[in-house]
Design a protein around this motif. Structure first.
Motif, PDB file in Angstrom:
ATOM      1  N   GLY A  32       0.571  -1.298  -0.123  1.00 60.87           N
ATOM      2  CA  GLY A  32      -0.059  -0.209  -0.085  1.00 60.87           C
ATOM      3  C   GLY A  32       0.750   1.199   0.087  1.00 60.87           C
ATOM      4  O   GLY A  32       0.073   2.193  -0.330  1.00 60.87           O
ATOM      5  N   CYS A  33       2.107   1.582   0.491  1.00 60.74           N
ATOM      6  CA  CYS A  33       2.641   2.680   0.690  1.00 60.74           C
ATOM      7  C   CYS A  33       4.000   2.473  -0.038  1.00 60.74           C
ATOM      8  O   CYS A  33       4.519   1.398  -0.365  1.00 60.74           O
ATOM      9  CB  CYS A  33       3.186   2.884   2.132  1.00 60.74           C
ATOM     10  SG  CYS A  33       1.466   3.013   3.080  1.00 60.74           S
ATOM     11  N   ALA A  34       4.639   3.510  -0.703  1.00 55.13           N
ATOM     12  CA  ALA A  34       5.729   3.720  -1.297  1.00 55.13           C
ATOM     13  C   ALA A  34       6.748   4.549  -0.827  1.00 55.13           C
ATOM     14  O   ALA A  34       7.197   4.104   0.444  1.00 55.13           O
ATOM     15  CB  ALA A  34       5.248   4.297  -2.818  1.00 55.13           C
ATOM     16  N   GLY A  35       7.290   5.545  -1.260  1.00 58.93           N
ATOM     17  CA  GLY A  35       8.530   6.145  -1.003  1.00 58.93           C
ATOM     18  C   GLY A  35       8.389   6.638   0.506  1.00 58.93           C
ATOM     19  O   GLY A  35       9.298   6.816   1.279  1.00 58.93           O
ATOM     20  N   GLY A  36       7.066   7.155   0.699  1.00 62.38           N
ATOM     21  CA  GLY A  36       6.781   7.722   2.280  1.00 62.38           C
ATOM     22  C   GLY A  36       7.127   6.737   3.233  1.00 62.38           C
ATOM     23  O   GLY A  36       7.689   7.192   4.049  1.00 62.38           O
ATOM     24  N   ASP A  37       6.823   5.521   2.907  1.00 60.77           N
ATOM     25  CA  ASP A  37       7.212   4.564   3.972  1.00 60.77           C
ATOM     26  C   ASP A  37       8.696   4.540   4.277  1.00 60.77           C
ATOM     27  O   ASP A  37       9.205   4.152   5.244  1.00 60.77           O
ATOM     28  CB  ASP A  37       6.625   3.138   3.771  1.00 60.77           C
ATOM     29  CG  ASP A  37       5.153   3.038   4.348  1.00 60.77           C
ATOM     30  OD1 ASP A  37       5.158   3.774   5.551  1.00 60.77           O
ATOM     31  OD2 ASP A  37       4.495   2.089   3.872  1.00 60.77           O
ATOM     32  N   GLY A 183      22.197   6.445  -2.976  1.00 56.89           N
ATOM     33  CA  GLY A 183      21.878   6.627  -1.627  1.00 56.89           C
ATOM     34  C   GLY A 183      21.035   5.581  -1.012  1.00 56.89           C
ATOM     35  O   GLY A 183      19.924   5.455  -1.681  1.00 56.89           O
ATOM     36  N   VAL A 184      21.193   4.994   0.168  1.00 53.51           N
ATOM     37  CA  VAL A 184      20.411   3.870   0.721  1.00 53.51           C
ATOM     38  C   VAL A 184      20.249   3.762   2.093  1.00 53.51           C
ATOM     39  O   VAL A 184      20.949   4.557   2.637  1.00 53.51           O
ATOM     40  CB  VAL A 184      20.856   2.389   0.037  1.00 53.51           C
ATOM     41  CG1 VAL A 184      20.796   2.066  -1.210  1.00 53.51           C
ATOM     42  CG2 VAL A 184      22.244   2.292   0.581  1.00 53.51           C
ATOM     43  N   ARG A 185      19.299   3.290   2.856  1.00 51.26           N
ATOM     44  CA  ARG A 185      19.059   3.043   4.338  1.00 51.26           C
ATOM     45  C   ARG A 185      19.345   1.425   4.431  1.00 51.26           C
ATOM     46  O   ARG A 185      18.675   0.596   3.799  1.00 51.26           O
ATOM     47  CB  ARG A 185      17.570   3.323   4.511  1.00 51.26           C
ATOM     48  CG  ARG A 185      17.330   4.777   4.533  1.00 51.26           C
ATOM     49  CD  ARG A 185      15.884   5.123   4.485  1.00 51.26           C
ATOM     50  NE  ARG A 185      15.588   6.532   4.681  1.00 51.26           N
ATOM     51  CZ  ARG A 185      15.723   7.385   3.720  1.00 51.26           C
ATOM     52  NH1 ARG A 185      15.995   6.933   2.560  1.00 51.26           N
ATOM     53  NH2 ARG A 185      15.411   8.822   3.977  1.00 51.26           N
ATOM     54  N   HIS A 186      20.259   1.439   5.386  1.00 52.55           N
ATOM     55  CA  HIS A 186      20.717   0.122   5.785  1.00 52.55           C
ATOM     56  C   HIS A 186      19.898  -0.528   6.781  1.00 52.55           C
ATOM     57  O   HIS A 186      19.873   0.243   8.049  1.00 52.55           O
ATOM     58  CB  HIS A 186      22.183  -0.126   6.038  1.00 52.55           C
ATOM     59  CG  HIS A 186      22.909  -1.157   6.675  1.00 52.55           C
ATOM     60  ND1 HIS A 186      24.088  -1.190   7.226  1.00 52.55           N
ATOM     61  CD2 HIS A 186      22.422  -2.422   6.378  1.00 52.55           C
ATOM     62  CE1 HIS A 186      24.552  -2.538   7.566  1.00 52.55           C
ATOM     63  NE2 HIS A 186      23.247  -3.164   7.093  1.00 52.55           N
ATOM     64  N   LEU A 226      17.877  -0.207   0.980  1.00 54.48           N
ATOM     65  CA  LEU A 226      16.548   0.178   0.416  1.00 54.48           C
ATOM     66  C   LEU A 226      16.868   1.446  -0.150  1.00 54.48           C
ATOM     67  O   LEU A 226      17.635   2.426   0.600  1.00 54.48           O
ATOM     68  CB  LEU A 226      15.312   0.127   1.105  1.00 54.48           C
ATOM     69  CG  LEU A 226      14.893  -1.003   1.810  1.00 54.48           C
ATOM     70  CD1 LEU A 226      13.720  -0.817   2.721  1.00 54.48           C
ATOM     71  CD2 LEU A 226      15.005  -2.145   1.154  1.00 54.48           C
ATOM     72  N   ASP A 227      16.438   1.734  -1.399  1.00 52.42           N
ATOM     73  CA  ASP A 227      16.552   3.242  -1.774  1.00 52.42           C
ATOM     74  C   ASP A 227      15.485   4.071  -1.379  1.00 52.42           C
ATOM     75  O   ASP A 227      14.578   3.478  -0.455  1.00 52.42           O
ATOM     76  CB  ASP A 227      16.932   3.234  -3.363  1.00 52.42           C
ATOM     77  CG  ASP A 227      15.416   2.679  -4.279  1.00 52.42           C
ATOM     78  OD1 ASP A 227      14.344   2.438  -3.489  1.00 52.42           O
ATOM     79  OD2 ASP A 227      15.544   2.350  -5.558  1.00 52.42           O
ATOM     80  N   ASP A 228      15.367   5.062  -1.777  1.00 50.52           N
ATOM     81  CA  ASP A 228      14.118   5.999  -1.406  1.00 50.52           C
ATOM     82  C   ASP A 228      12.816   5.656  -1.718  1.00 50.52           C
ATOM     83  O   ASP A 228      11.797   6.134  -1.198  1.00 50.52           O
ATOM     84  CB  ASP A 228      14.588   7.540  -2.127  1.00 50.52           C
ATOM     85  CG  ASP A 228      15.702   8.016  -0.982  1.00 50.52           C
ATOM     86  OD1 ASP A 228      15.975   7.594   0.140  1.00 50.52           O
ATOM     87  OD2 ASP A 228      16.138   9.289  -1.674  1.00 50.52           O
TER      88      ASP A 228
END
Length: 283
Positions: A32-37, A183-186, A226-228
């Motif tokens: 249900g949610c994309a980049g915002g999540d 740029g990613v989140r680990h 994960l990317d943005d």
């Protein structure tokens, strides 16, 4: 025994382990949610778990990508790495990889790359060797493999790798970094294969159920980036595989790198006449 002899012996051992491991694919079938999540996912452990359970859906939205794989196995003091590269269509759940076995330090002739086609419930391998004609494919039912084909083929199916995260039990945000310039989140956590199987797509349910039963433990530690947009750029799983001819569990680290989202990913499965129906020679 001289140093050179010991080196050659280790090389032969590593080559035998790889051959028995990768080539076992056709033999294990009997047994249900994309980049915002994504942006909000930094704040808490519970939120990170929800985010990672949805990561496979973000790949479906992306449609396709290129992929690189690396599988490291350590057993009996020997460590070997198998690498692959190709493309994957997340909507059709189909991919194509060119898998390269490590070179034998003992000086054996260079092995031809194995071409693998990934499809829901099936793995097709070409240049498998062991008595299979070079123009024929070997077809393996992945649900019959004790590891669900998470390790047997020498490369983890990229979408199966993503769907393992549907069973995320715990996860923490490690920090922001870059992977291949993106740029990613680990995140770091642990997934449960049984839980992942319940939430997986129809094509991966049987394979993940088999893996939950066949691995030494259903708990799978992972690191994921994960990317943005919430898409997986890199994921590394650590499996403990107790199947095959190994008497003790084999430590396996599978890394999947995904990039160039939306790239063409044409995959054509072989016709029935192109699939080898004879007996597979043992190695």
């Amino acid at each position: 025994m001289t140093g050179r002899q010991r080196q050659r012996r280790r090389g032969r051992t590593g080559a035998a382990v790889v051959a028995a491991w990768v080539m076992a694919g056709a033999g294990l079938g009997a047994g249900g949610c994309a980049g915002g999540d994504a942006v909000a996912g930094d704040s808490g452990r519970g939120e990170a778990v929800v985010l990672l359970r949805r990561a496979a859906d973000r790949l479906v939205e992306a449609g396709s990508s290129k992929a690189r794989t690396s599988m490291e196995m350590a057993t009996g003091g020997t460590r070997v790495t198998i690498r692959g590269a190709g493309v994957y269509d997340y909507r059709k759940r189909m991919g194509r990889l060119r898998v390269l076995l490590p070179q034998d330090p003992a000086g054996a002739p260079e092995r031809r790359p194995i071409t693998e086609l990934l499809a829901p419930g099936a793995l097709f391998m070409k240049n498998r060797g062991a008595g299979v004609p070079p123009d024929k494919w070997v077809r393996v039912e992945t649900r019959t493999l004790s590891d669900g084909n998470l390790v047997t083929g020498g490369a983890t199916d990229p979408f199966a790798a993503a769907e393992v995260l549907r069973g995320t039990r715990s996860a923490t945000f490690v920090g922001r970094t870059e992977v291949a310039g993106t740029g990613v989140r680990h995140y770091r956590g642990t997934a449960d294969l049984g839980a992942a199987a319940k939430k997986a797509s129809d094509g991966n349910k049987p394979s993940l159920r088999a893996a939950a039963r066949g691995f030494a433990t259903a708990a799978v530690p992972f690191d994921v980036y994960l990317d943005d947009e919430g898409r997986i750029v890199k994921v590394r799983h650590r499996f403990s595989f107790a199947g095959g001819q190994q008497k003790s569990p084999v430590a396996v680290a599978s890394t999947t790198l995904l990039y160039d989202f939306g790239a063409p990913a044409p995959v054509r499965l072989p016709h029935g006449d192109d699939i080898y129906a004879g007996k597979i020679a043992e190695r």
